[in-house]
Scaffold this active site. Structure first.
Site, PDB file in Angstrom:
ATOM      1  N   ASN A   1       0.820  -1.226   0.000  1.00 24.69           N
ATOM      2  CA  ASN A   1       0.000   0.000   0.000  1.00 24.69           C
ATOM      3  C   ASN A   1       0.847   1.267   0.000  1.00 24.69           C
ATOM      4  O   ASN A   1       0.498   2.261  -0.636  1.00 24.69           O
ATOM      5  CB  ASN A   1      -0.997  -0.011   1.163  1.00 24.69           C
TER       6      ASN A   1
ATOM      7  N   GLU B   1       3.207  -4.409  12.417  1.00 20.60           N
ATOM      8  CA  GLU B   1       2.124  -3.435  12.297  1.00 20.60           C
ATOM      9  C   GLU B   1       1.108  -4.090  11.374  1.00 20.60           C
ATOM     10  O   GLU B   1       1.396  -4.330  10.202  1.00 20.60           O
ATOM     11  CB  GLU B   1       2.700  -2.133  11.740  1.00 20.60           C
TER      12      GLU B   1
ATOM     13  N   CYS C   1      -3.327   1.381   6.497  1.00 17.54           N
ATOM     14  CA  CYS C   1      -3.704   0.756   7.767  1.00 17.54           C
ATOM     15  C   CYS C   1      -4.388   1.743   8.708  1.00 17.54           C
ATOM     16  O   CYS C   1      -5.114   1.344   9.607  1.00 17.54           O
ATOM     17  CB  CYS C   1      -2.471   0.167   8.434  1.00 17.54           C
TER      18      CYS C   1
ATOM     19  N   GLU D   1       7.317   1.307  16.415  1.00 22.23           N
ATOM     20  CA  GLU D   1       8.472   1.863  15.717  1.00 22.23           C
ATOM     21  C   GLU D   1       8.297   3.369  15.691  1.00 22.23           C
ATOM     22  O   GLU D   1       7.267   3.892  16.093  1.00 22.23           O
ATOM     23  CB  GLU D   1       8.611   1.234  14.330  1.00 22.23           C
TER      24      GLU D   1
HETATM   25  P1  NDP Z   1      -0.057  -9.986   3.627  1.00 23.50           P
HETATM   26  O1  NDP Z   1      -0.203  -9.017   4.695  1.00 23.50           O
HETATM   27  O2  NDP Z   1      -0.631 -11.334   3.824  1.00 23.50           O
HETATM   28  O3  NDP Z   1       1.508 -10.107   3.351  1.00 23.50           O
HETATM   29  C1  NDP Z   1       2.036 -10.656   2.211  1.00 23.50           C
HETATM   30  C2  NDP Z   1       3.548 -10.566   2.352  1.00 23.50           C
HETATM   31  O4  NDP Z   1       3.964 -11.382   3.431  1.00 23.50           O
HETATM   32  C3  NDP Z   1       4.264 -11.040   1.126  1.00 23.50           C
HETATM   33  O5  NDP Z   1       5.466 -10.278   0.989  1.00 23.50           O
HETATM   34  C4  NDP Z   1       4.575 -12.477   1.455  1.00 23.50           C
HETATM   35  O6  NDP Z   1       5.735 -12.914   0.788  1.00 23.50           O
HETATM   36  C5  NDP Z   1       4.806 -12.421   2.954  1.00 23.50           C
HETATM   37  N1  NDP Z   1       4.433 -13.658   3.643  1.00 23.50           N
HETATM   38  C6  NDP Z   1       3.322 -14.394   3.469  1.00 23.50           C
HETATM   39  N2  NDP Z   1       3.316 -15.451   4.295  1.00 23.50           N
HETATM   40  C7  NDP Z   1       4.452 -15.383   5.019  1.00 23.50           C
HETATM   41  C8  NDP Z   1       5.020 -16.175   6.058  1.00 23.50           C
HETATM   42  N3  NDP Z   1       4.401 -17.279   6.499  1.00 23.50           N
HETATM   43  N4  NDP Z   1       6.210 -15.814   6.567  1.00 23.50           N
HETATM   44  C9  NDP Z   1       6.825 -14.702   6.116  1.00 23.50           C
HETATM   45  N5  NDP Z   1       6.343 -13.907   5.145  1.00 23.50           N
HETATM   46  C10 NDP Z   1       5.163 -14.244   4.596  1.00 23.50           C
HETATM   47  O7  NDP Z   1      -0.546  -9.292   2.287  1.00 23.50           O
HETATM   48  P2  NDP Z   1      -1.753  -9.440   1.337  1.00 23.50           P
HETATM   49  O8  NDP Z   1      -1.376  -8.712   0.124  1.00 23.50           O
HETATM   50  O9  NDP Z   1      -2.183 -10.857   1.206  1.00 23.50           O
HETATM   51  O10 NDP Z   1      -2.892  -8.586   2.090  1.00 23.50           O
HETATM   52  C11 NDP Z   1      -3.930  -9.204   2.795  1.00 23.50           C
HETATM   53  C12 NDP Z   1      -4.614  -8.195   3.691  1.00 23.50           C
HETATM   54  O11 NDP Z   1      -3.650  -7.630   4.577  1.00 23.50           O
HETATM   55  C13 NDP Z   1      -5.191  -6.964   3.009  1.00 23.50           C
HETATM   56  O12 NDP Z   1      -6.455  -7.213   2.459  1.00 23.50           O
HETATM   57  C14 NDP Z   1      -5.250  -6.001   4.147  1.00 23.50           C
HETATM   58  O13 NDP Z   1      -6.404  -6.224   4.912  1.00 23.50           O
HETATM   59  C15 NDP Z   1      -4.018  -6.341   4.976  1.00 23.50           C
HETATM   60  N6  NDP Z   1      -2.894  -5.426   4.723  1.00 23.50           N
HETATM   61  C16 NDP Z   1      -2.529  -4.581   5.721  1.00 23.50           C
HETATM   62  C17 NDP Z   1      -1.523  -3.674   5.514  1.00 23.50           C
HETATM   63  C18 NDP Z   1      -1.128  -2.716   6.586  1.00 23.50           C
HETATM   64  O14 NDP Z   1      -0.625  -1.646   6.276  1.00 23.50           O
HETATM   65  N7  NDP Z   1      -1.270  -3.058   7.836  1.00 23.50           N
HETATM   66  C19 NDP Z   1      -0.812  -3.573   4.259  1.00 23.50           C
HETATM   67  C20 NDP Z   1      -1.231  -4.554   3.272  1.00 23.50           C
HETATM   68  C21 NDP Z   1      -2.238  -5.434   3.522  1.00 23.50           C
HETATM   69  P3  NDP Z   1       5.780 -14.303  -0.017  1.00 23.50           P
HETATM   70  O15 NDP Z   1       4.464 -14.477  -0.655  1.00 23.50           O
HETATM   71  O16 NDP Z   1       6.882 -14.131  -0.991  1.00 23.50           O
HETATM   72  O17 NDP Z   1       6.097 -15.333   0.999  1.00 23.50           O
END
Ligand code: NDP
Length: 469
Positions: free
Chosen positions: A145, A242, A276, A445
């Site tokens: 984001n 976060e 977020c 942080e």
């Molecule tokens: P995620 O929050 O699930 O994160 C995806 C990232 O985490 C990728 O870089 C992935 O890398 C990594 N990841 C996934 N599984 C693991 C694991 N077991 N161990 C370590 N790293 C891991 O992102 P999504 O895009 O799926 O978003 C889902 C929801 O998250 C959104 O709909 C929203 O609600 C929320 N969100 C919140 C944010 C915030 O600012 N707090 C920002 C973005 C999303 P890889 O696939 O290479 O393993």
């Protein structure tokens, strides 16, 4: 194909996966997916660089941060272009917020670290003082984001505290990280201090599990935060998380209504609600509820829609629009998808949406949606409003709109959230603690709190013998 950046070198490896332009759905780049060997190579490069980097005086590391800030300034337009291509953000927002904040992060943490006093405690002939040492290799997992802003927010303090890093950007937004790799190389940053790998589906878990990764900083979903905790539990690695929210805004009848409506338009719809800190639950005092709802709905219809990051995320947000209807909501604005009559019709857009009429216990009011949408609920008394706001599994941010000074302080101090704004939203001093309660994360942080996370204190205690009288 976009290459990984390991040990100061571009590394082409892994099966390619596509990155899409959210504005049109078109494929804009191919990226190599880090396999176990690439992840291992990146962590080894970081480990090899760690000792020399940690040995530098903090003033020298701060100097490197300033040089990287200059490098970002020189590549400003390239970073803006990369960020817009991957996210579909408006030019103005990218130029005034995302990339400038990257520069500010490096400059601010250079100053904070260089001027931070050490602690000393003196008591009856006993002197204790603390020295801080880096953690080692930090895994930095950054969401889609605010890709550049959040990457630099974590990188700058991690580096100045003496750690080396392996960064894993989101599979949707590798572009600005790739430009940053070029900035590191052009600045002559020692090889291995910053390593950047891309992945889609397994690289994150491989990275955090790697035995030579000492700590993990992650911003993203609570589900993935839990998965990371499980993955690092055996080695009890420190984590800083976060994890988003279900943020409330409280609008009191004594507010400046115009300012409150405009503030809520920003807090609900900025970045298509994909921040977020965005508001998804709005509580409005009953005497102004009708008018506020009408004005917010009218403004929602004027908001220029921003794309969701991916087709999957668009489906997720639309599924909540459908859920709202099935749970019995009244839709005040939006609720569907816009039609542009051009190539954006194959992009990932949804309508800016305002709904009302759902229970506090509805799924719609309890789960993070992460789209341009809010629910509006009336309240009567101040304490009722506080209870409503606090009735959440999350606790990241809240906003209060009021003209009452006493009320502002009184309510702010009772809200169970890591960040509370009064008559504003999204305003940040980089020295202040940032993070949330409950499902919103672990740790804080920002400013010295970041430096605390990215280092470990050692307490040294000396007993001073007293001379014989
Ligand atoms: P995620 O929050 O699930 O994160 C995806 C990232 O985490 C990728 O870089 C992935 O890398 C990594 N990841 C996934 N599984 C693991 C694991 N077991 N161990 C370590 N790293 C891991 O992102 P999504 O895009 O799926 O978003 C889902 C929801 O998250 C959104 O709909 C929203 O609600 C929320 N969100 C919140 C944010 C915030 O600012 N707090 C920002 C973005 C999303 P890889 O696939 O290479 O393993």
């Amino acid at each position: 194909m976009l290459t990984h950046f390991i040990g100061g070198e571009p590394v082409t490896a892994g099966t390619a996966f596509p990155v899409h332009d959210p504005m049109t759905g078109a494929v804009i780049r191919q990226v190599g997916e880090a396999d176990p060997e690439v992840v291992d190579r990146a962590v080894r490069a970081a480990r090899e660089a760690a000792r020399d980097w940690a040995a530098l005086p903090v003033a020298e590391r701060a100097g490197w941060l300033r040089r990287l800030a200059e490098g970002i300034e020189e590549r400003f337009d390239d970073l803006v272009a990369a960020e817009i291509a991957d996210t579909g953000k408006p030019l103005d927002q990218t130029r005034t917020l995302d990339i400038p904040r990257g520069i500010a992060n490096f400059r601010a943490f250079a100053e904070i670290a260089a001027h931070r006093p050490d602690e000393a405690f003196h008591l009856s002939g006993v002197l204790s003082y603390t020295v801080r040492r880096p953690l080692g290799v930090v895994a930095v997992i950054v969401p889609w984001n605010l890709p550049f802003l959040l990457m630099t927010w974590k990188l700058a303090p991690a580096l100045v505290a003496g750690n080396t890093v392996v960064v894993k950007p989101s599979e949707h937004t590798p572009g600005s990280a790739a430009v940053f790799a070029e900035i590191c190389a052009a600045a002559g940053l020692p090889p291995g201090v910053v390593n950047i790998i891309y992945g889609h589906g397994s690289a994150g878990q491989l990275l955090v599990e790697h035995p030579w990764v000492d700590a993990v900083t992650f911003t993203g979903s609570t589900r993935t935060g839990s998965a990371i905790m499980r993955a690092v539990a055996d080695r009890v690695k420190p984590v800083s998380f976060e994890l988003g929210g279900k943020n409330a805004a409280l609008v009191f009848e004594d507010c400046d209504l115009e300012r409150a409506v405009e503030g809520c338009v920003r807090s609900v719809f900025t970045n298509g609600g994909q921040v977020c800190l965005c508001t998804e639950r709005l509580y409005v005092q009953r005497p102004i509820f009708e008018e506020f709802g009408e004005r917010l709905a009218a403004r929602a219809q004027e908001v220029v829609p921003q794309p969701m990051i991916s087709a999957e995320h668009r489906e997720k947000v639309l599924s909540y629009y459908a859920l709202a209807r099935s749970e019995g909501a009244k839709v005040l604005a939006g609720g569907g998808t816009p039609s542009f009559g051009d190539q954006r019709d194959s992009g990932y857009f949804v309508d800016p949406t305002v709904v009302t009429g759902l229970s506090e216990w509805s799924r719609f009011n309890r789960e993070e949606i992460f789209g341009p949408v809010c629910h509006v609920t009336p309240f009567d008394t101040e304490s009722e409003a506080i209870d409503l706001a606090n009735n959440s599994d999350y606790g990241l941010a809240a906003a209060i709109w009021t003209g009452g000074l006493d009320r502002a302080h009184r309510v702010a101090q009772r809200l169970e959230a890591g960040l509370v704004w009064v008559n504003t939203w999204y305003l940040r001093d980089l020295r202040t603690p940032f993070g949330g309660l409950r499902l919103s994360g672990i740790g804080r942080e920002g400013g010295t709190q970041s430096l605390d996370f990215y280092s470990e204190p050692t307490t040294i205690t000396i007993k001073m013998e007293q001379p014989d009288a």
